[in-house]
Design a protein around this motif. Structure first.
Motif, mmCIF file in Angstrom:
data_model
loop_
_atom_site.group_PDB
_atom_site.id
_atom_site.type_symbol
_atom_site.label_atom_id
_atom_site.label_comp_id
_atom_site.label_asym_id
_atom_site.label_seq_id
_atom_site.Cartn_x
_atom_site.Cartn_y
_atom_site.Cartn_z
ATOM 1 N N ASP A 210 0.831 -1.206 0.000
ATOM 2 C CA ASP A 210 0.000 0.000 0.000
ATOM 3 C C ASP A 210 0.866 1.257 0.000
ATOM 4 O O ASP A 210 0.402 2.342 0.356
ATOM 5 C CB ASP A 210 -0.955 -0.003 1.201
ATOM 6 N N HIS A 211 2.146 1.099 -0.403
ATOM 7 C CA HIS A 211 3.054 2.234 -0.493
ATOM 8 C C HIS A 211 2.700 3.049 -1.739
ATOM 9 O O HIS A 211 2.843 2.568 -2.865
ATOM 10 C CB HIS A 211 4.501 1.742 -0.573
ATOM 11 N N GLU A 212 2.234 4.273 -1.553
ATOM 12 C CA GLU A 212 1.677 5.051 -2.659
ATOM 13 C C GLU A 212 2.666 5.236 -3.804
ATOM 14 O O GLU A 212 2.318 5.045 -4.982
ATOM 15 C CB GLU A 212 1.212 6.418 -2.158
ATOM 16 N N GLY A 213 3.902 5.598 -3.488
ATOM 17 C CA GLY A 213 4.892 5.815 -4.532
ATOM 18 C C GLY A 213 5.187 4.555 -5.324
ATOM 19 O O GLY A 213 5.284 4.588 -6.558
ATOM 20 N N LYS A 214 5.320 3.429 -4.627
ATOM 21 C CA LYS A 214 5.604 2.162 -5.300
ATOM 22 C C LYS A 214 4.410 1.695 -6.130
ATOM 23 O O LYS A 214 4.584 1.128 -7.214
ATOM 24 C CB LYS A 214 5.983 1.097 -4.274
ATOM 25 N N VAL A 215 3.199 1.941 -5.626
ATOM 26 C CA VAL A 215 1.999 1.567 -6.382
ATOM 27 C C VAL A 215 1.912 2.386 -7.662
ATOM 28 O O VAL A 215 1.613 1.851 -8.739
ATOM 29 C CB VAL A 215 0.731 1.751 -5.526
ATOM 30 N N ARG A 216 2.195 3.704 -7.567
ATOM 31 C CA ARG A 216 2.143 4.544 -8.765
ATOM 32 C C ARG A 216 3.150 4.073 -9.808
ATOM 33 O O ARG A 216 2.851 4.004 -10.996
ATOM 34 C CB ARG A 216 2.441 6.008 -8.423
#
Length: 260
Positions: free
Chosen positions: A242-248
């Protein structure tokens, strides 16, 4: 999570699309649902441990390296650090279902990076550490061995975290169509079958709030395995958590592969 259907419409299903690649079927479904890199987000659903055990595991090899280092046996310590890295790479890829027979380490390293297990800068340091044995004909220095052992420990730890908390289930959908903490009104539901090593993807519409993903309409079902071009990008979405940067970044890579 249970997904049910009260009608199938519009897109080829798993049963009648055997001659179309998983990537092309997924691309058609995503286009139909109107998902893009910029309007899509991910919701975590469930996970667990992903494992492929060896008689001598990466931690064992790393400890051997530390013992050799303590004894002043620098070449042995460096060799053990390299073995620990190789073992961790093989463990992760075999757990996903890849066959590694005849595969060179460069291929494995590139695949690990593509799957998003560790940051590119760590992969570069891992490659540099491995090259000490292949390309140096003099004994490694103590400092070189220390760095190689540290890199091996860092790599094993980073990879192990993703294997210990591997998300077997997650959903993606449009941000403005999120209906509760775990679902969207229209969504793609991903589930990894760790025994048979494939992702099952179900495209759902008219999902109702509070029903844990039960859909009135299922647009299609797709299996994505290790031989499918898009598989590493789905793994990358999985390990992004759920890490936003990694998901993006994972979504960027996912849509880039779909587009080519």
């Amino acid at each position: 999570m249970q997904k049910t259907s009260m009608g199938i419409r519009g897109v080829k299903t798993e049963a009648n699309a055997r001659h179309t690649s998983a990537k092309e079927r997924l691309k058609k479904i995503i286009t139909t649902m109107g998902f893009t890199e910029y309007n899509t987000i991910k919701l975590c659903s469930g996970g667990g441990q992903l494992r492929h055990d060896f008689e001598i595991n990466p931690d064992d090899s790393l400890q051997m390296g530390e013992d050799s280092y303590a004894k002043g046996e620098m070449p042995h310590a460096l060799s053990d650090a390299k073995r620990a890295i190789h073992s961790q790479i093989d463990q992760a890829l075999l757990a996903l279902g890849y066959s590694l027979d005849g595969k060179e380490m460069k291929w494995k390293l590139n695949l690990m990076a593509r799957c998003g297990f560790v940051a590119p800068r760590i992969m570069k340091r891992v490659s540099d550490a491995r090259n000490l044995l292949e390309h140096e004909y003099r004994a490694p220095t103590r400092r070189q061995v220390e760095e190689s052992l540290d890199i091996a420990a860092l790599f094993i730890g980073a990879t192990r975290r993703h294997l210990d908390l591997f998300e077997h289930e997650f959903n993606v959908g449009k941000e403005d169509e999120q209906i509760d903490e775990s679902d969207f009104s229209s969504e793609l539901f991903f589930h990894f079958n760790e025994e048979r090593h494939y992702f099952r993807v179900i495209a759902c519409q008219d999902v109702q709030p509070g029903t844990f993903g039960i859909a009135k309409n299922v647009l299609g079902k797709i299996r994505i395995g290790v031989n499918d071009e898009i598989f590493p990008e789905v793994v990358r979405l999985t390990v992004a958590g759920d890490h936003e940067g990694k998901v993006r970044q994972a979504l960027h890579e996912f849509f880039a592969v779909l587009a080519r």
